[in-house]
Design an enzyme around this catalytic site. Structure first.
Site, PDB file in Angstrom:
ATOM      1  N   GLY A  64      53.394  11.609  67.660  1.00 53.08           N
ATOM      2  CA  GLY A  64      54.508  12.189  66.919  1.00 53.08           C
ATOM      3  C   GLY A  64      54.510  11.807  65.449  1.00 53.08           C
ATOM      4  CG  HIS A 114      49.506  14.659  63.803  1.00 51.71           C
ATOM      5  ND1 HIS A 114      50.326  13.945  62.963  1.00 51.71           N
ATOM      6  CD2 HIS A 114      48.945  13.754  64.641  1.00 51.71           C
ATOM      7  CE1 HIS A 114      50.277  12.669  63.289  1.00 51.71           C
ATOM      8  NE2 HIS A 114      49.441  12.519  64.296  1.00 51.71           N
TER       9      HIS A 114
END
Ligand code: PAF
Length: 280
Positions: free
Chosen positions: A31, A37
Site C-alpha cells: 500500500g 506501484h
C-alpha cells in the site's frame, strides 16, 4: 473494482477467471501506492486479462515492530488510484486471514537472502518469501510483477518460484524515479525537505559508479571508494552497505567483468533508503 478481504473469496474469484480461460496478473504491495506501484499495475494490465492488486502490510517481514507501526498507510487514496487504473480486484486481507491463530510455517530461500539487506534485517526475506508464497496460493496468478528497486527481493522471489515450482511468470520492472533521481518509495514520505535533498547522494553515487565503469574502471574497490565518498559527504547519512555483486547469486565481486549489481542502503535521519543499479 471489487474489494476482496477473505482468502476463500479470493481463491474462488481466481478459479472462476481461470475457468473462463482468462490470465490473471498480480501486483502484491504493502500500500501507500506511488508511481512505481502504478507502473506495475499498468504493465499488469498489458500482460493479463484481469488484474489483482493486494495491499497487506506484512508484519512478518519487519524485524522491528516500530518500523511496522511507522509504515505509511492510506487506504482511501490507494483505492482511488487503483479504481482509476481499472484494477479488477483489490485484495485487502486483515492480518488474521493471513496469519490465523496457530500459524507456524515459513519459506526460507537460503543463500540469496543472506547478504545485503538480509545481513542487516534478520528474518526480513523469510517474511517476504512466506507472504509472497501465501499470496500466490490465494490469488493463483499466471504472472506477478515486482519493482527492481527491491532488487534482492526480486532475486529471492525468482529463486523461490524456481525452487518450489510455482507456475507463475515473475516480471521485474525498472525503478521509477522522481525527476531529480530519487527512487520512488513509500518511505520517502517520512523524509523532511532537508533530508530529501540529502537523499539525492544515493542516485548521484549510482550515476558516478556507472560513469567510472563506462570509462573502463573494473576495480570494485576503486568504484566503492568513490561511492562511499559521495554518500558520506553529508554527516546526516549513515551508510549501511554499498556492495558490488553478481546480479543473480548476489556474491560480491572484486572485478567488474559483466553486468554487476551496485546495491546501496543508507539511513538518512530515521529513514532507511535502498537503491541500486546494474552496471554495464
Ligand atoms: O515489496 C513489497 O511491497 C513487499 O515486500 C511485498 C512483495 C508486497 C511482500 O509483502
Amino acid at each position: 473494482m471489487q474489494i476482496i478481504q477473505t482468502v476463500r473469496e479470493m481463491q474462488h474469484w481466481s478459479e472462476d477467471r481461470r475457468l473462463e480461460r482468462k490470465t490473471v496478473a498480480f501486483v502484491p504491495t504493502m500500500g501507500f501506492l506511488h508511481e512505481g506501484h502504478l507502473s506495475l499495475v499498468r504493465e499488469a494490465k498489458n500482460r493479463g486479462d484481469v488484474v489483482v492488486v493486494s495491499i497487506f502490510v506484512n508484519p512478518m517481514q519487519f524485524n522491528q515492530s516500530s518500523d511496522f507501526d511507522k509504515y505509511p498507510r492510506n487506504e482511501a487514496q490507494d483505492e482511488r488510484a487503483l479504481k482509476e487504473l481499472d484494477t479488477d480486484v483489490l485484495f485487502m486481507p486483515p492480518p488474521a486471514e493471513i496469519y490465523p491463530d496457530g500459524y507456524q510455517s515459513a519459506v526460507e530461500v537460503e543463500q540469496v537472502s543472506q547478504p545485503l539487506c538480509g545481513a542487516f534485517r534478520p528474518g526480513h526475506f523469510r517474511g517476504v518469501a512466506t507472504v509472497v508464497a501465501k499470496l500466490f496460493n490465494m490469488v493463483k496468478p499466471h504472472c506477478a510483477l515486482f519493482g527492481e528497486k527491491d532488487f534482492q527481493q526480486c532475486v529471492v522471489i525468482k529463486r523461490m518460484v524456481r525452487d518450489l515450482n510455482f507456475d507463475i511468470d515473475i516480471v521485474s520492472l525498472p525503478t521509477v524515479r522522481e525527476d531529480d533521481g530519487l527512487a520512488m518509495s513509500s518511505r520517502n514520505a517520512r523524509l523532511s525537505a532537508a533530508e530529501r535533498e540529502t537523499s539525492l547522494c544515493v542516485s548521484r553515487a549510482l550515476t558516478a559508479a556507472q560513469e567510472l565503469v563506462s570509462g573502463g574502471q573494473t576495480s570494485a574497490a576503486v568504484i566503492l571508494q568513490s561511492v562511499q565518498q559521495i554518500l558520506t559527504q553529508n554527516a546526516e547519512v549513515r551508510v549501511e552497505y554499498a556492495s558490488l555483486c553478481h546480479p543473480e547469486t548476489l556474491e560480491e565481486v572484486e572485478l567488474i567483468s559483466g553486468p554487476t549489481l551496485l546495491a546501496i542502503a543508507v539511513w538518512v535521519g530515521e529513514v532507511r533508503l535502498i537503491d541500486n543499479c546494474v552496471l554495464h
